[in-house]
Every structure is written in structure tokens, then in C-alpha cells.
Design a protein around this motif. Structure first.
Motif, PDB file in Angstrom:
ATOM      1  N   TYR A 264      28.969  38.848 -15.323  1.00  0.00           N
ATOM      2  CA  TYR A 264      28.949  37.389 -15.220  1.00  0.00           C
ATOM      3  C   TYR A 264      30.262  36.864 -14.642  1.00  0.00           C
ATOM      4  CZ  TYR A 264      25.078  38.193 -18.401  1.00  0.00           C
ATOM      5  OH  TYR A 264      23.915  38.662 -18.969  1.00  0.00           O
ATOM      6  N   TYR A 265      31.057  37.741 -14.076  1.00  0.00           N
ATOM      7  CA  TYR A 265      32.347  37.353 -13.513  1.00  0.00           C
ATOM      8  C   TYR A 265      32.164  36.151 -12.557  1.00  0.00           C
ATOM      9  CZ  TYR A 265      36.777  37.653 -10.973  1.00  0.00           C
ATOM     10  OH  TYR A 265      37.996  37.376 -10.419  1.00  0.00           O
ATOM     11  N   PRO A 266      33.099  35.163 -12.635  1.00  0.00           N
ATOM     12  CA  PRO A 266      34.355  35.105 -13.385  1.00  0.00           C
ATOM     13  C   PRO A 266      34.230  34.461 -14.765  1.00  0.00           C
ATOM     14  CG  PRO A 266      34.251  33.256 -11.897  1.00  0.00           C
ATOM     15  CD  PRO A 266      32.973  34.028 -11.678  1.00  0.00           C
ATOM     16  N   LEU A 267      33.023  34.272 -15.264  1.00  0.00           N
ATOM     17  CA  LEU A 267      32.821  33.640 -16.563  1.00  0.00           C
ATOM     18  C   LEU A 267      33.045  34.644 -17.681  1.00  0.00           C
ATOM     19  CD1 LEU A 267      29.573  31.570 -15.878  1.00  0.00           C
ATOM     20  CD2 LEU A 267      31.953  30.959 -15.403  1.00  0.00           C
ATOM     21  N   ALA A 268      33.589  34.165 -18.790  1.00  0.00           N
ATOM     22  CA  ALA A 268      33.712  34.971 -20.001  1.00  0.00           C
ATOM     23  C   ALA A 268      32.481  34.727 -20.851  1.00  0.00           C
ATOM     24  CB  ALA A 268      34.975  34.590 -20.778  1.00  0.00           C
ATOM     25  N   THR A 269      31.852  35.786 -21.332  1.00  0.00           N
ATOM     26  CA  THR A 269      30.656  35.660 -22.155  1.00  0.00           C
ATOM     27  C   THR A 269      30.774  36.558 -23.378  1.00  0.00           C
ATOM     28  OG1 THR A 269      29.493  37.417 -20.974  1.00  0.00           O
ATOM     29  CG2 THR A 269      29.208  35.166 -20.148  1.00  0.00           C
ATOM     30  N   ALA A 270      29.885  36.346 -24.327  1.00  0.00           N
ATOM     31  CA  ALA A 270      29.826  37.182 -25.525  1.00  0.00           C
ATOM     32  C   ALA A 270      28.370  37.324 -25.934  1.00  0.00           C
ATOM     33  CB  ALA A 270      30.646  36.557 -26.657  1.00  0.00           C
ATOM     34  N   THR A 271      28.116  38.263 -26.833  1.00  0.00           N
ATOM     35  CA  THR A 271      26.776  38.449 -27.391  1.00  0.00           C
ATOM     36  C   THR A 271      26.818  38.132 -28.875  1.00  0.00           C
ATOM     37  OG1 THR A 271      27.093  40.775 -28.012  1.00  0.00           O
ATOM     38  CG2 THR A 271      26.418  40.322 -25.729  1.00  0.00           C
ATOM     39  N   ALA A 317      39.726  31.553 -44.193  1.00  0.00           N
ATOM     40  CA  ALA A 317      38.821  32.694 -44.011  1.00  0.00           C
ATOM     41  C   ALA A 317      39.285  33.582 -42.862  1.00  0.00           C
ATOM     42  CB  ALA A 317      37.398  32.194 -43.770  1.00  0.00           C
ATOM     43  N   TYR A 318      40.519  34.050 -42.941  1.00  0.00           N
ATOM     44  CA  TYR A 318      41.049  34.889 -41.880  1.00  0.00           C
ATOM     45  C   TYR A 318      40.289  36.210 -41.775  1.00  0.00           C
ATOM     46  CZ  TYR A 318      44.962  31.680 -41.534  1.00  0.00           C
ATOM     47  OH  TYR A 318      45.720  30.562 -41.353  1.00  0.00           O
ATOM     48  N   THR A 319      39.823  36.704 -42.903  1.00  0.00           N
ATOM     49  CA  THR A 319      39.066  37.956 -42.865  1.00  0.00           C
ATOM     50  C   THR A 319      37.721  37.763 -42.191  1.00  0.00           C
ATOM     51  OG1 THR A 319      38.219  37.453 -45.089  1.00  0.00           O
ATOM     52  CG2 THR A 319      40.179  38.849 -44.949  1.00  0.00           C
ATOM     53  N   SER A 320      37.300  36.508 -42.015  1.00  0.00           N
ATOM     54  CA  SER A 320      36.020  36.239 -41.355  1.00  0.00           C
ATOM     55  C   SER A 320      36.097  36.462 -39.854  1.00  0.00           C
ATOM     56  CB  SER A 320      35.571  34.794 -41.630  1.00  0.00           C
ATOM     57  OG  SER A 320      35.346  34.577 -43.004  1.00  0.00           O
ATOM     58  N   LEU A 321      37.294  36.676 -39.347  1.00  0.00           N
ATOM     59  CA  LEU A 321      37.434  36.857 -37.913  1.00  0.00           C
ATOM     60  C   LEU A 321      36.841  38.166 -37.427  1.00  0.00           C
ATOM     61  CD1 LEU A 321      41.032  35.449 -37.349  1.00  0.00           C
ATOM     62  CD2 LEU A 321      38.839  34.297 -37.030  1.00  0.00           C
ATOM     63  N   ASP A 322      36.566  39.082 -38.347  1.00  0.00           N
ATOM     64  CA  ASP A 322      35.906  40.321 -37.932  1.00  0.00           C
ATOM     65  C   ASP A 322      34.391  40.223 -38.079  1.00  0.00           C
ATOM     66  OD1 ASP A 322      35.662  40.371 -40.638  1.00  0.00           O
ATOM     67  OD2 ASP A 322      36.636  42.305 -40.956  1.00  0.00           O
ATOM     68  N   LEU A 323      33.908  39.020 -38.409  1.00  0.00           N
ATOM     69  CA  LEU A 323      32.471  38.795 -38.437  1.00  0.00           C
ATOM     70  C   LEU A 323      31.932  38.781 -37.014  1.00  0.00           C
ATOM     71  CD1 LEU A 323      32.108  35.854 -41.008  1.00  0.00           C
ATOM     72  CD2 LEU A 323      31.670  38.278 -41.414  1.00  0.00           C
ATOM     73  N   THR A 324      30.662  39.064 -36.864  1.00  0.00           N
ATOM     74  CA  THR A 324      30.036  38.928 -35.558  1.00  0.00           C
ATOM     75  C   THR A 324      29.750  37.452 -35.303  1.00  0.00           C
ATOM     76  OG1 THR A 324      27.782  39.139 -36.414  1.00  0.00           O
ATOM     77  CG2 THR A 324      28.940  41.187 -35.813  1.00  0.00           C
ATOM     78  N   ILE A 325      29.535  37.108 -34.049  1.00  0.00           N
ATOM     79  CA  ILE A 325      29.208  35.723 -33.708  1.00  0.00           C
ATOM     80  C   ILE A 325      27.940  35.287 -34.438  1.00  0.00           C
ATOM     81  CG2 ILE A 325      28.478  34.191 -31.844  1.00  0.00           C
ATOM     82  CD1 ILE A 325      31.435  34.803 -31.808  1.00  0.00           C
ATOM     83  N   SER A 326      26.982  36.183 -34.550  1.00  0.00           N
ATOM     84  CA  SER A 326      25.737  35.864 -35.248  1.00  0.00           C
ATOM     85  C   SER A 326      26.014  35.429 -36.681  1.00  0.00           C
ATOM     86  CB  SER A 326      24.806  37.079 -35.231  1.00  0.00           C
ATOM     87  OG  SER A 326      23.625  36.815 -35.966  1.00  0.00           O
ATOM     88  N   GLN A 327      26.935  36.132 -37.361  1.00  0.00           N
ATOM     89  CA  GLN A 327      27.276  35.780 -38.741  1.00  0.00           C
ATOM     90  C   GLN A 327      28.097  34.495 -38.802  1.00  0.00           C
ATOM     91  OE1 GLN A 327      29.215  39.573 -39.445  1.00  0.00           O
ATOM     92  NE2 GLN A 327      27.572  40.222 -40.838  1.00  0.00           N
TER      93      GLN A 327
END
Length: 439
Positions: A264-271, A317-327
Motif C-alpha cells: 500500500y506504499y506510501p500509505l501506512a496500514t495495519a491489520t 494502561a501501558y501494558t495494553s500497548l501489546d494488545l492487538t488492534i482488534s482488542q
């Protein structure tokens, strides 16, 4: 007009109160001897007015003529004209703790606020979501997630710049503009410095001290145009892709297509499986404020924004940063307005019609229902892209980002020649290079 709401360490008891309904007016910009500007010098401007009758056009306009008519409209209005008769202003004291500042921002529904240094009685910059992103990265590199919450409880806003130094992030310059400076000039300034917001700073006519009037944002400017210039914007019939507004998926444009892992360059994407911290890293590294969430076929499922991070940090909730986007999306506020999309064939006129009825900060461009892959990501249009299309492509951009010396020098030389005052202000000693101002 409602009174500004200064937020300082002494006002912590006000966090659970309803918004102020005081009848005391917000201070209006000063006008001395028919001229506007610091020190009483400058270009004569008319005082702000509450209503702005639409400009009546006697004939149909071509697209270029409509753009020129909009520019004329902006030149005839001051930066202060953009604001409604009554508005709320949140100002944060630099002595305020970061945790309390986040509470205030969420309480009043703002994502940035001017900073005020009480000891010097001067404007001290802006506290934005990007500062929160820096805070997260700081703890990731220098501390533990377990101790982060306790540290934030005692961390003060004035120490944010120390974090930037620790991360080797150049501090943003103290950008500001006089409230009665022409709106067109302020828009050019926003474009040339890559800024998303511009504080309006006046001078007290008795003490000579600085006064924060409000903060001009790209959204306010575009909303102002949408509300008052429908008779002009209706002639902006060219499509957004035809005008080159926005960034579009173009993997073949990568400097090294054979090694390009981003289709998708040059866009940044995630799943949905990407972690929150990975997205936070995209925010910081690329100077962006939102990342489209796509499925395996490129269909846009959602959007993760920098403002979503505020809730996690505010709650410790710093530990939440390892959550997935879905969560993480399950923790999003229920009043999230949703993802605003458009087709590459939509006209700029249609975009303004949308801005008139909805609060829009960006548009995700997707394939339409009649296309082979409806909903597939095509591009992203930011408010900066729209502003640049309106003001013109001949505005020199700072190649090194916000505060780059080339931009600073050009602005100073231009203002010395045209205005002869300091209606535009860029503080000395606050130049930075390679930094994009987040907002």
C-alpha cells in the motif's frame, strides 16, 4: 461569549464540573488606531464580525475561478472571524501534571491545548497527542511499563521537552499569529510550516503582555468555508484524484520496488492482528495521526487514530500497548463517529458538503460500489491536502519539516517586506529540523 478556562495545578477540583457557563466575554483582539499588530503597527484590518453573509455570485464559475474566489474570501476575513460568537478555550499551565492534563482534554473533548508559563506570563507552545506518543516511546526505551503509571502521576507538562531531548526529537517551534491577521495569510503559514494548528496570540494594550485568544485549526478554516461559501464551493467540480488531492496507493513509486514489503506504499496500514505499539511507532516515525486497518484483500475495516492512544495512557494502561488492534478497538469510546470515506471520483464540492455536516479530520479513499473491489483502500486525504489545493501549489514548502531554517528565513523575510510587524511569530531559539508538527 464564554470565559476561557485556564487549567492550572490549582484548578484540579474543577475536573468534575460541567463546562463553564460564565457570561464574562472572551478577550477580543486589540485594535489600536485603526491598525492591527503587536506594538500598534501593521496593516489595517476590519474588526471581527459575528456573521458572514455568503458571497453572491452572478454567474457560473469554472473550477479555477471558484478557487480564486475562495482565496479572495479568505483575504477579506481575519483569522479571528473563523470562530463562533461563543467558544471555549482550554489553556494548560506548564506546571500541570501530564495525567491531569489528559483528564482535562478528555473531559472537554479536545486533543490539544495551548500551554501557559505562569512564571514568565508567556505562551509556551502546544500540548498535543504527539507529545503523548513521545511519552510512550520514552517509557518504552528508558523505563518499565510497571513503573510508568506511577511516574506519569508526577510528570509535569514542562518536562515534555526534556523527553524530546532524550529521544533526540527536535522541539517544535512556538508558532503563532495575530488574531486579526488575514485568514489567507494564516492558511499559507499553516501550509508552509506543515502545522495543523496555529495559536492566536494578542498583546494586552495596557501591560504589553501576551494573551492567548484561541487556536486556529485546519478543520475550523475548512468548516468556515463550507458554511459560508456554498455558492462558490458548488463549482469545485473536479474530482479529488484529478486534482491530486491526497496520497494514493502506488507501490511502483517506491525507491526500491524489489524490496518494497508494503503493497500500500506510501500509505501506512495495519491489520486487526497488528499490536498497538507497532501502530504508535508508525505515528511517531512517519508523523501521521491515523492508520487504516485493512483485511487481507485491502478492504478498509476501521481506522486507528492517535486520539485512541490518549485513553490508554490516561487510564495508565501501558501494558495494553501489546494488545492487538482488534482488542484495543473494543476499548474505544462508544461515541466514535466512524470512518469517513470517499471515492477518488468524488468532487471537492462534495467533500465540502460533507465537512459542512460532519466533523471531518481526514477521509479514507476507497473504491466505490461500482468498482471491482468495493471498499478497497485507494488513498487518504488529510485536511492539509485540501488546504494546499485551495491556497495553491505555489506555496514553498519546508523541505526539512516544521521549523526548518529555510522556512523560518523565508517567512521572516516575507513578513519584513510585506507587513513590517511581527503579526507572525516564530520564537527565537526554537528551530528544529526534520520534524513534522502533529496535530
Amino acid at each position: 461569549m464564554s470565559q476561557p478556562i485556564p487549567i492550572s495545578p490549582q484548578t484540579s477540583t474543577s475536573l468534575n464540573r460541567a463546562p463553564s457557563t460564565s457570561s464574562r466575554p472572551i478577550r477580543r483582539p486589540s485594535i489600536q488606531g485603526g491598525s492591527v499588530g503587536v506594538g500598534g503597527s501593521g496593516v489595517a484590518r476590519r474588526p471581527s464580525r459575528a456573521t458572514h453573509p455568503p458571497m453572491i455570485q452572478q454567474r457560473s464559475l469554472s473550477h479555477p475561478e471558484a478557487l480564486e474566489a475562495l482565496r479572495s474570501f479568505l483575504k477579506e476575513r481575519s483569522s479571528y472571524d473563523v470562530f463562533p460568537v461563543s467558544f471555549r478555550l482550554i489553556v494548560l499551565d506548564t506546571q500541570l501534571k501530564v495525567k491531569k492534563a489528559l483528564d482535562v482534554m478528555l473531559l472537554y473533548g479536545v486533543v490539544s491545548a495551548p500551554l501557559w508559563n505562569t512564571s514568565t506570563a508567556k505562551f509556551a507552545g502546544m500540548f498535543t497527542v504527539q507529545d503523548v506518543i513521545h511519552l510512550i516511546q520514552y517509557y518504552y526505551h528508558t523505563s518499565s511499563w510497571e513503573g510508568a503509571t506511577a511516574d506519569v502521576e508526577q510528570f509535569r507538562l514542562q518536562s515534555i521537552r526534556d523527553i524530546e531531548k532524550a529521544l533526540s526529537v527536535p522541539p517544535p517551534p512556538l508558532l503563532s499569529v495575530h488574531p486579526l491577521r488575514p485568514l489567507y495569510d494564516a492558511c499559507r503559514y499553516l501550509i508552509r510550516t506543515h502545522a495543523r494548528r496555529l495559536p492566536l496570540i494578542d498583546r494586552d494594550t495596557q501591560t504589553g503582555g501576551e494573551v492567548v485568544i484561541s487556536v486556529l485549526t485546519q478543520y475550523r478554516v475548512l468548516k468556515f468555508i463550507a458554511m459560508n461559501c456554498r455558492d462558490i464551493t458548488q463549482y469545485l467540480t473536479a474530482s479529488v484524484q484529478e486534482m491530486g488531492i491526497g496520497s494514493y496507493v502506488s507501490p511502483e513509486s517506491h525507491p526500491d520496488p524489489s524490496n518494497n514489503q508494503n503493497k500500500y506504499y506510501p500509505l501506512a496500514t495495519a491489520t486487526m492482528q497488528t499490536t498497538v505499539f507497532d501502530v504508535v511507532h508508525m505515528f511517531s516515525e512517519q508523523g501521521i495521526s491515523a492508520v487504516p486497518i485493512v483485511d487481507d484483500n485491502g478492504k478498509v475495516l476501521n481506522l486507528y487514530e492517535t486520539v485512541d492512544v490518549i485513553t490508554l495512557v490516561r487510564n495508565g494502561a501501558y501494558t495494553s500497548l501489546d494488545l492487538t488492534i482488534s482488542q484495543a478497538l473494543k476499548q474505544r469510546a462508544v461515541d466514535f463517529p466512524g470512518v469517513v470515506t470517499c471515492s477518488p471520483r468524488d468532487s471537492l464540492s462534495a467533500i465540502f458538503s460533507l465537512i459542512k455536516i460532519r466533523r471531518v479530520h481526514r477521509l479514507v479513499v476507497v473504491q466505490g460500489r461500482d468498482d471491482p473491489h468495493p471498499g478497497r483502500l485507494v488513498g487518504i486525504i488529510s485536511l492539509s491536502d485540501i488546504m494546499r489545493a485551495l491556497i495553491g501549489s505555489d506555496i514553498p514548502l519546508g523541505g526539512a519539516g516544521v521549523g526548518a531554517e529555510v522556512v523560518d528565513k523565508a517567512l521572516r523575510e516575507e513578513e519584513a517586506e510585506t507587513a513590517g510587524d511581527d503579526s507572525f511569530a516564530l520564537s527565537e531559539g526554537s528551530l528544529s529540523t526534520g520534524q513534522s508538527l502533529e496535530g
